[in-house]
Every structure is written in C-alpha cells, then in structure tokens.
Design an enzyme around this catalytic site. Sequence first.
Site: not given
Lengths: 758, 758
Positions: B198, B273, B275, B431, B451
């Site tokens: 972020h 993430y 990416r 995450h 997964d």
Amino acid sequence: MKKNNNIQFLVMLFLGLAIHLSAQNHPNLILTKEGVAEIRKNIGTVPMFDKVLADTKAEVDAEIEIGVKVPIPKDMAGGYTHERHKKNWFILQKAGNLYQITGEEKYAEYIRQNLLAYAKMFPTLPKHPTDRSYATGKIFWQCLNDANWLVYVSQAYDAVYNFMSKEERDFVEKDLFRPLAEWISTENPKFYNRVHNHSTWGNAGVGMIGLVMNDEALIQRALYGLKNDGLDNSMVDNDGGFIKVEGQNRAGFFAQLDFSFSPDGHFTEGPYYLRYAMTPFLLFAKSLANNRPDLKIYDYRNGILEKSIYSLLYETDAQGRFFPINDSQKGMSWNSREVVAAVDIAYLDFGGDPMLLSIAQKQGKVTLDVAGFKTAADIEKGLTVPFQHQSIAYSDGADGKHGGLGILRADNPDGEEICVVAKYAAHGMGHGHFDKLSYSLYDTDGEVIQDYGASRWVNIDQKGGGRYLKENQTFAKQTIAHNTLVINETSHYKGKVKAAEAHHPDQYFFDIKNPNVQAVSAKELHAYEDATMHRTLILLKDKNFRNPLLIDVLKVTSEKQNQYDLPTWFHGHLVDANFDYAKQLNSLTTLGNDHGYQHIWKEATGKSEGQGNQITWFAHQNSGGGEMQGKLFTLTTSSLPGDELFFARAGANDPSFNLRPDPVFIQRRTGGNSVFASVVESHGTYDPVSEIPVSPFSQVKSVAVIHDSRAYTVVQITDKNEKSWTLAISNEETSDQANHEVKIGEKMFKWQGAYIIK
Amino acid sequence: MKKNNNIQFLVMLFLGLAIHLSAQNHPNLILTKEGVAEIRKNIGTVPMFDKVLADTKAEVDAEIEIGVKVPIPKDMAGGYTHERHKKNWFILQKAGNLYQITGEEKYAEYIRQNLLAYAKMFPTLPKHPTDRSYATGKIFWQCLNDANWLVYVSQAYDAVYNFMSKEERDFVEKDLFRPLAEWISTENPKFYNRVHNHSTWGNAGVGMIGLVMNDEALIQRALYGLKNDGLDNSMVDNDGGFIKVEGQNRAGFFAQLDFSFSPDGHFTEGPYYLRYAMTPFLLFAKSLANNRPDLKIYDYRNGILEKSIYSLLYETDAQGRFFPINDSQKGMSWNSREVVAAVDIAYLDFGGDPMLLSIAQKQGKVTLDVAGFKTAADIEKGLTVPFQHQSIAYSDGADGKHGGLGILRADNPDGEEICVVAKYAAHGMGHGHFDKLSYSLYDTDGEVIQDYGASRWVNIDQKGGGRYLKENQTFAKQTIAHNTLVINETSHYKGKVKAAEAHHPDQYFFDIKNPNVQAVSAKELHAYEDATMHRTLILLKDKNFRNPLLIDVLKVTSEKQNQYDLPTWFHGHLVDANFDYAKQLNSLTTLGNDHGYQHIWKEATGKSEGQGNQITWFAHQNSGGGEMQGKLFTLTTSSLPGDELFFARAGANDPSFNLRPDPVFIQRRTGGNSVFASVVESHGTYDPVSEIPVSPFSQVKSVAVIHDSRAYTVVQITDKNEKSWTLAISNEETSDQANHEVKIGEKMFKWQGAYIIK
C-alpha cells in the site's frame, strides 16, 4: 523371390494372373481400387492428408514393433484384454489402409498374422467369462464389442484379401469370421434382431464381412434381419430398454434406417449415441454403395443418412460438444473419430457442402481413405466456408410424430451465442431420461444451465468397470436432476420406462421467422395422471440487453393441490440472491427420500416475499485457476409470496463419490393451476487477470404473471429503467391468423397468432 | 485563437517561447522527448505496437465520445463511482501517451478537462463516505486507490504539462495534486509510512507528482518517508497486518526497496501481491531513472528491481499463473497489465533478455511507450527465445534469513511438467496464511494439489464489496485449508499473526544438482509449543514412471501424544480408493468446531489397515463439458494401521456460499514422534472425446517408513513390479561429505550427504 529360372517364372506369371483376376474385387468395401489409385497419385500434395498418413504409419509401425497380441479374453471394459482387442480392431483397419495406400507388405503381413491368431483362438473360446451382459460376446464382454471388432476387421480383411492365400482365407473364414457372424446374429437374436444402435453394429458387421466374403445369405441377414428370433415384448437390455418395441416388427439394416431416425434425421437416444451409432450406419452404407449400387442406399428415406449427419452437427453447442440429453458423457463432441469419418463421407458422397470443411479443419484430421483425401484436398484448395449453427426443430419418432427437440440460437453483437435446447422428445429407449419439457442453456463457452447427462465414466475401470453407475438410474435419469417440473416429488411417468415410451409430449409451436423473437412451445399431458404441463421458451433479442434473453413460461394445470418443484441446475458458483435465505451451517440432510431427491443435499432455504426473486451466478469460472473469462448470469423468477426457494447440491446417498457436487436452485410452490415464469440474462463478465467486472448486475428487475386462464397466459418483464415487455401466449389456438384479447387491469391487450411479445 | 492582430501575435510568440523553454522538461516521467521521437519515427513498422496504438485510440476515443465523467465519490469497489474513477485513471494515462505519440490535441484536451473537473471537485470532498478502511481515501474508499490514481494521473499530467496554461497548472496543482499528495501522506501516515505494498503506491504517487511538479519536498518525502509519523507497534490494517514491524524503522521508497524483498527478489506476500506492488516500484523507479540518474535506482541493492521481476516470472505455473500462496485470487497470471509493463521495462532497461520477448508474445500486448515499442520491435525482428521456468529456491525476509520458497520442476519425455512448490516462508504480513511447510503441486495444465488461495472475489460488489470475505480469515488462512500438518485441531501459531511474524521455518537443504533427483527440505520449530516439523519434498525422474514422482516425507517430533491431521487438497473428482470407507449418506456434519474445521463437511471415514493406502483422482476434467484432457493422479501414503482416513469438503458454516466446494483427503493419526510419507504419481490420461483411458492405474504399490530416529528417516517405495527405491534422510547433518549408515533389518544402509535415493 531372388531365384530365377524359367519354370519358376512361369509359375509366378500364372499366380500373378490368378491374383489379378481375384483382385478385381478387393478392396471394395470402404476403399476401392480407383480410390486407392487416386490417393497414390496425389501423395505429397495435400499436407493434411500426408500428416494423417505419417501419423498412422508411426502408430501402426509401433504396434508392429510390439508384435501380434491376441490374448485369451477375460476382462471387462478398461481391463487389459478388452483394451487390447479394441486396439487391435483399430490398428488392423489402419494397417489395411496403409497396405493399400503404400503397398508396403509389412502391413498386410501384420494383418495376416493377426487374423490367423484370431482364427486359431476363436473356436476355443467359450462365452466371455464375465457373463454380465444381456448379450455376452466371445472376444469381449458384450456382443456389441464383438460387432465393433467385425466392422473394423472386415475392412482389414478386405484390404489383404488378395495378399492371403486361398487356404488362409478358407481358414479364417471358417474358424473366425463365419462363426463370429453367427454368434452375433443367430446365436444372440436379442442383440441382433432389434431396432437399436447395438443391433446396427451387429447388422453392419455381418453385412460387411458378408460383402467381403461375397456371402449373399449374410448380406440378406444384415439387410433384413433374422426371420424367426423367438423374442417377446417383455425382454429388456442392461440399460432397462425393451428389446422389442410395439410397431417395429422388422429388423436388419433397412429396419434400422426406417425406425432409428425421425424423418428429419434426429436420433431418439440423442446425439451422444447417434455419434456412436453413426459409424456402422455409414460404413455399411458406404460398403453397400460400393458393392450394391442398385440398392441406392444413400437415397433411402429421402436421404435419411445425410440428414442424420446434419442432425449430429446441429445438436451441438457453439464448441461442437453434443447436447448431453439422455444418457450422455459430457465433453463428447464433433471432434470424435466417428464424426471425423461422418463429415468426410458426407463431404465426398453428399454433394460437397463446403461448411463441412470448416468442421474438418477444427477436427484437425481426416480419414485415411478417399473421403478423407478429398476433404483434405479441398481444404488445401481453400474451399472452406465457416459452419453456421442454426435454430432448428427436430421431430422425434420414426413417423416424426413423437414430439421433438427445439433448438433456438441467437447472437449478441460480438457474435457470441445464447442457445436454448427445449426437450419435448420421446423417451429415448433404454437411454432415455424422465425429463419432459426440460431445457438446457448454453453460451459460446458452454453450459450455463446444465443437463446433468449420465452418471458414468466411460471405460474407466475403477468407476464400475466404465459402465453406467447405479446413480445413473437413481439420480441422473430422474426428473429432479433436470430443469423441469416435478410434481409431488415423483418423477415423470413415475420413472417407468414402459409408461414413458407409451407417450410423448407434442410441439405446440416453433417459430423462428423473426430472428429477434424466436420461440418454442410444447405440451406434456401424460407424465402425471392429474396434471398437464405446457412450457414456452423464447429467445428475445432487444437493444436494452447486451445478450439475448431467455424467457421461460411453464404452465401447469391440475384440479388437485400439488407440491411443485422447479429445479434450475445453474452451472457455476452462486454470487448473490436478492432474497433472504438460511444456509445449513453445521449439518446437512437430504431434500427427500426417492425419485432422485435422496441424492440432493438441502443447503439453504428461503421464502419468497413476492415476484422478482433473483439469483446471480458465475459460469465458466474455473476454480482451478483457468484463465477463461467468467460470465455472470441472473435468473429472475415470478415466484409468489410463500413459495419456498432452495439451494441444494447433488451428492447425497452416493457411497462411492460417483456424483458431481453440482448446485441447483429449486422453486417450490403448493398449488393447482399455476405458472412459473422466469428470465435468464447473461449480463456480465469477469476476468481474473484484469479483475474488472463488466455489468455485474442484471438489467432485469422483475417478472410477473399478470394473467392466467385456460385460454391465455400473460407475463410481464420489467427492467431497471421501468421499461416493460409483455408476453402473451394463446394456450389453445396456434393459428397465425387467430385474433386474441385479454383484459389486463382496465386495458384490453390484443394480438394475433399463437403468441406475442411487445 | 482565430483572431489575428499584431499584439496578439506578439503575445502568442512570447507565450510560445515560454512554453518552449518550459517544455524541455516534459514529458520526462515515463515518456521522454527522445523516446517519443523514436516511436514517432517508426510508427507503421511494428505491427504489434501499431495494434496497441490503434486499440488504445479506439478505447480512449470511445471515452472521449462519452465525455468527462467525474462523479462525487460514494461507492465501494464494484460500485459505479469507484469503477468510474478507476477507469478514469487508466484512460487519462493512455490519453497522455496518445497525445505525445500522435500529437492529436483532442487527447490533451480530454485530460485538461478531466483535471480541471477533478480540481474543482477535490476541495469539496470530505473523507470518502464509506469510512470502512484503516486509511479511508477521498476519491475512493481507501487511500490505496487514491494513490493508484495519482501514479497514473501524474503521467497524464506530465504528458499535457505544456499543453495546459500556467493558470490551469497552478489551479490543478493547488486544488488537486498537492492536497491529494498530502492526504495520502501526512494526513494518513498509517497508510504512507509503512513497509507494505500500500505504502509503495503512496510513495510512488507522491514521488511521481513531485517529479512532474519539480517539488523537491514531495520527492524527498517519497524517497525517505515522513520524519514523524506518530505510529505505534500495535496498529493493524484491515487485513490484520501490523502497520509497524520491528526492525523496520524507516519508510519511503528506499525503505520499501530495502525491506520488501529478499536479497534474491522474493516478495514476502507472494507473487499475487508482488504483481500488484510491482507497478509503483517500476514506474517510480523509471521516473527516477529518467530524472535523477545520480540515484542509480536500478543498481540499488545489487539490482533488486530486476531480481524481483524474475521472481514474479519464476513463481508461476507452466501457464504463467501465479502460485496462489497466501492471499491470492486464482487465475491471476503474467498476462496481467502489471506484468506486461514489468516485462517491457525489464526488456528495455535490464539488458534485453530475449526470453522476456516470449512472455510478451504470450501476453499479446506491450505498453504504449518506449519500453513497449522496443519489445514489440525486437519480437518483430525475430529475437525471441522461449522462456524457461527453472527449479529455484527463494529466500524470504529482507535479510534473506527468514525461510523461503523452494520450487522444483521436472519434465516428462513430452516436455510436460510436474512442479512442486514448498512453502517455508515467513508469515507474509497481513496477507499471510498459517501454513508452515505446506506444499502445492502443479502439472503443465495447472493445479493438482491445490493451495486454496484467498476467499475473495476481487471487485465483485455482491461478494462483500469485492473485499476479503469473512471466510478468508476463518477458513482460507487456517492451517487445515492447506497441505500441511495440523496438530490437535489448532492452526500454526494458534492462528495469531504476531506470533507467526516472530518466527519462520528454515531451509534444511535445497538440491537441484541432479536433474533426476531434486530435493527441498525445511524445518519448522515454533508453530507448536510442543512439537517440531521437518518436511522433505523430492521430485524423482525414473524410467519406471512416465512422469516425475513427488515424494513427501513429513516428520513430526513431540514428546506428547497428539492428534495429527494431514490434509491433501486434491483438485478434481475422486475416482477410487483402495481402502474401505463409509460415506455419509443421509446427513453431514462438520469436521470440527474451530481453526477452519468448522468450514469442512466430513463426507466419508475410513480406517487404514496398513501401509500403502491409495486414492486416485481426476484432475483437469472440466465437468462443464470442456475438452481438456483429464489426468489421473494417485496418492500413495505410508498410513499406519489404525490411522483414520477422511474425505471431506469445504462449505460448512458458510452462510453466503463464499467457499468453493473443494474436496480434501485427510490422514489422522494419534502419536508422538511420527512420519507421514507419501508419493504422488501422475500416471494416466483420459480424453472424453476418444473415451480411451491411458494408464488408469498407478505404478506405485506401497510407501513405507522403514526407519525413523532422531538422526535418520528412511522410506521405501515399491512399485507393482516389486522394484524398490529407498530414500534416506539425515535429519541433523546436511554436509555433502558426512557419511551415514542405518541398520535396516539385517543390512547396513550407507550413504554420503544429507539424503540419498537409490
């Protein structure tokens, strides 16, 4: 042959002459001498055909390397001896064509050795030890596979007829071909003397070996069946189908042609089985066309064979997968080897429709014979025209008066298709399902509202030997497993084949004149004693919706109060519902106890508070991480206050994990005369790579039944901009000219013809 | 400007001069004047680039047609205002590039109008009315999206900087760009001053607009963060991740580069993430490379940005889909726009690796800038080299000492891949999932042992506003949802982020020297107080098996008696099991009450009678009727007599149908020190079109643990021809040189090094 003296030379000359005289008749079954010459002349000029030739050589050469394998029969489908003998028939047929096309004797030699090995073994064989079929075979567990073998190996024998000595021919004919032909005909009349795809294989096998051996008795038996079969009307096969059907008192190939198809070429068991049945029909017909031109077999019944090939092609989704009505394994498509052969023969023998070339291109292969050569050569010449699916109604029954199948297809501006298949067909014999007036919905990518198909993994030994599973009978055939109405938790015709075969729904109308409003309507009067059903399905193209809308109006008439269950087997993952529902959190129980209900877990229960209940689901979103773009669909129903709304899932009472855990939405209502109206909209897309949802919400706001009487049913659809469409159906009069009017509120709604939407 | 008199002419001349002077610096962010000139010169010579140009023009022209839409912010993700503002940022960036490349003023004018509209609106905006984020935005519901907007719109502003008047620039800078930059930095330090993806967006947005406006204060704030942020170590974000992490006491772009990646470029949250995070890293880095060459940003940390791009590409399955470790939406792949940009930039700026061109070809598009142009031009020149995945170990943690990810890949003779991903990584911040020593298995087509990924449909409004669903926390993150050991029905680290972040597993060995025997081994000592785990995964290529075998040895050490559950989330439909099990027929209950167990239906229970229990399943068989060839896999376990064997399925306690109904096989054992050994074989294929199963049965007969001690674990695998392989692992000594011996029965088994298989 390296020695050389005069006497030997003369002997060879004489032998050569004899071979030449005899050779005039072989090959003459599928290959002909002229056809072979044509192919030989053009080897190297048609890449698609040359590739088939090279691939086939590689495949057969590998088998020749392994050597002849003719094991004593012992296994069920999926087991070694079954799969080996099955492989043999394919390889032998290919070897025969290779011998003819290349002239290489190793292929003929391989066939010769195999035939001798089979002929040596055959007289020693008892009935196949499995003894689990209504008609057990010798080489295989069922006569059906023995007949398959004969259809293919006849071709191999034809190819090497002149290569083998007279003594060898006498041996294999006496110890292999004739006794096998007897086994699958006179010794198994239940198998042979019937109107059924099994028997078509039997007839073709007997007829084709008869043609090769020039045995008129066998040929006549193939064409007209056994005179006295001693069969009675109570006998059934392994699938529960009746051996004898009233009104079908003939057998043999002509009887198959007369009774297997409707006049427009539909096959009552559906396209999955037609694909399978097609091979003996076409191979025997082609053999007859080559050998008995006087029979004009291709013209028989106004060209029924040509029509049947097109029915096979039209009864597919946009990807060429067969609509899985009745017992069908999903995924089977026009790419199957049977359809490759059908398309090539149709192209060669039925006028060279250039749309067939585009299917051959998708198939990526052709047959290793003249038909395949011609197809590949014309693709190479650039003659291909894209195949166009079309809206079409097929009648069912040999007389075309036993209901049928209505297929409506419409495109969106990007050429993506919505296709609805309305099934109002006859029962479909032993492979029929109890799903009168059911429908299934497809888009360009595949299933949206599914027909479950059969419960079976064909040839997978671990799954019940690859045969139909118990759950096929107890779930897949039952009404609740389909998208049609179940009354009082009882399947149509109480799930009894005999009763179902005695009746059929009737088409009420089928109208595709206006490409923007296509409709099919049918009635079923006999599935329940105290109730009749009438269903109308419409594909509406309207600029307010990106994709064609499906409108569904199912009217049930009964003087009794009944429990109605209308399942919708939406295919995908539930995204949302606009009504409250309570999901079972800690425990699950079944939806019911019988007629398939015992196989369904009740996952959630909701109560309708009025019209316009909606569910939205993702279709085509592969949870396995595929990159296919997901599509969002919404079903909007005209549920009434008090209707119960269930989410449920297949899988209960399934001790061996045979059922797929597929979801279903069920509307339940108690009532007498009642109408279930709904709309299915394909409104949105979602791509897990861009993560951008496009139009995730339906444009439809509500669906309401605003009038229902014996004579008329009127439904109103309203979108989120408050634009409305009114659909009126005349329930008892289909004339285009008849004028109708219904008072809706204070206004008279007037129209002409069986239905209107405006 | 149509008027013309002398004074006006002089004014214009003067203004033109002023513009020219100023224009020297724009564009200079991603586009440069030289780059634009290069592209302009070559328009029409590179079809792939020309297509991107044409497509982008069509897309932006359609938006210009619709007109400027700057609605008052109100909606969550998926809602209109969110999606519109999101679309705006992409369209504005594209319009900027189009203006520069084509010179057509309509694009600049469209940007100008948008910027003025945003600048007019922005001062009127309160905090976004949703107020549901730990850092609520102004234009969007979260600062994150505001920062996304700024990263893209900075580029648009750069492109039209000289097109706009000084007054207009002053206006948009004062009323839009500066206050927005303050909002996402000084006014939301929790969002801005953190090491997290972020914040990278925040840093990049602030830095890029700083570069365009030449505002050194903003640039410094972007590079080095806020001096005083007032944040403490207890704060968490919406995902439960901690805002501050011990040891990471710096912020800003350099801190992101220092702490976000391991030294070899792995991103602790995982590739899904990375990416997402990659875009601000690369765009800001490229902006700095263009404007602040003295920073040598591409060389920073030994080229960490280049390494991170390769980690993104290597952490994918054979189809380029990211391994969905931690919170990941499945289906995301290297085809995403972020990776298109990363590949093009990497190709232009990191040495022109020709393998990158093959990925660009698969992507089928390039960026509309110099990097994209160069990529497309070199593809056109035929410079492409196929991309090769490779076996590789990534370390985790900024220091590379926090465990990692081991990826083993091996091909069969047809070039089809088996790939196992061993996860022994750090927790992965907010995450992260609680799945120490878990693994997932892939073949060429995709997931085989899955997964689960995250429970979320990104941007789908109906599914919780497109955000993480409740079940992400209660199921998807829990240990039982992964392929690793659960002790006493309690997740690793009791499911607490703080505890999980304090520790990490450690790699024990990683060995890919021998392509026929590749191995990864790791230990986890802290997930449970009273137990430690050690898992070794091996890919074995052996001529007795068509495909590489996966061998899995999980050793747990505990002085207590525990209940061990080892789940295998096999992906597909169960075909068979070689042990008796009783399926729940009429009712289902959950597997447990907490730690994810409450979300699992217990479908069937079996009891092991000894070693060599097997389950066989279909993978890749699309029940929707797809034509992908099904694959048959068999898991053979070393279960002990008395072990319980469960079949179960996700979906309980899931009131809104958020979970996928995926199946799982669970081995349960009660014990102290114990070893779970197993083998997974890809042995068969099945095509629903040919209906021919190839090798439907596993070649593996049994797997047995034949020795287990503190020092050594020895496993024996036996195939159906009674051939055996022995795997010996040294549990405490990894030296290549060390000699080991274990007495097995009467014989000494000797080897050198950490493990052997022979």
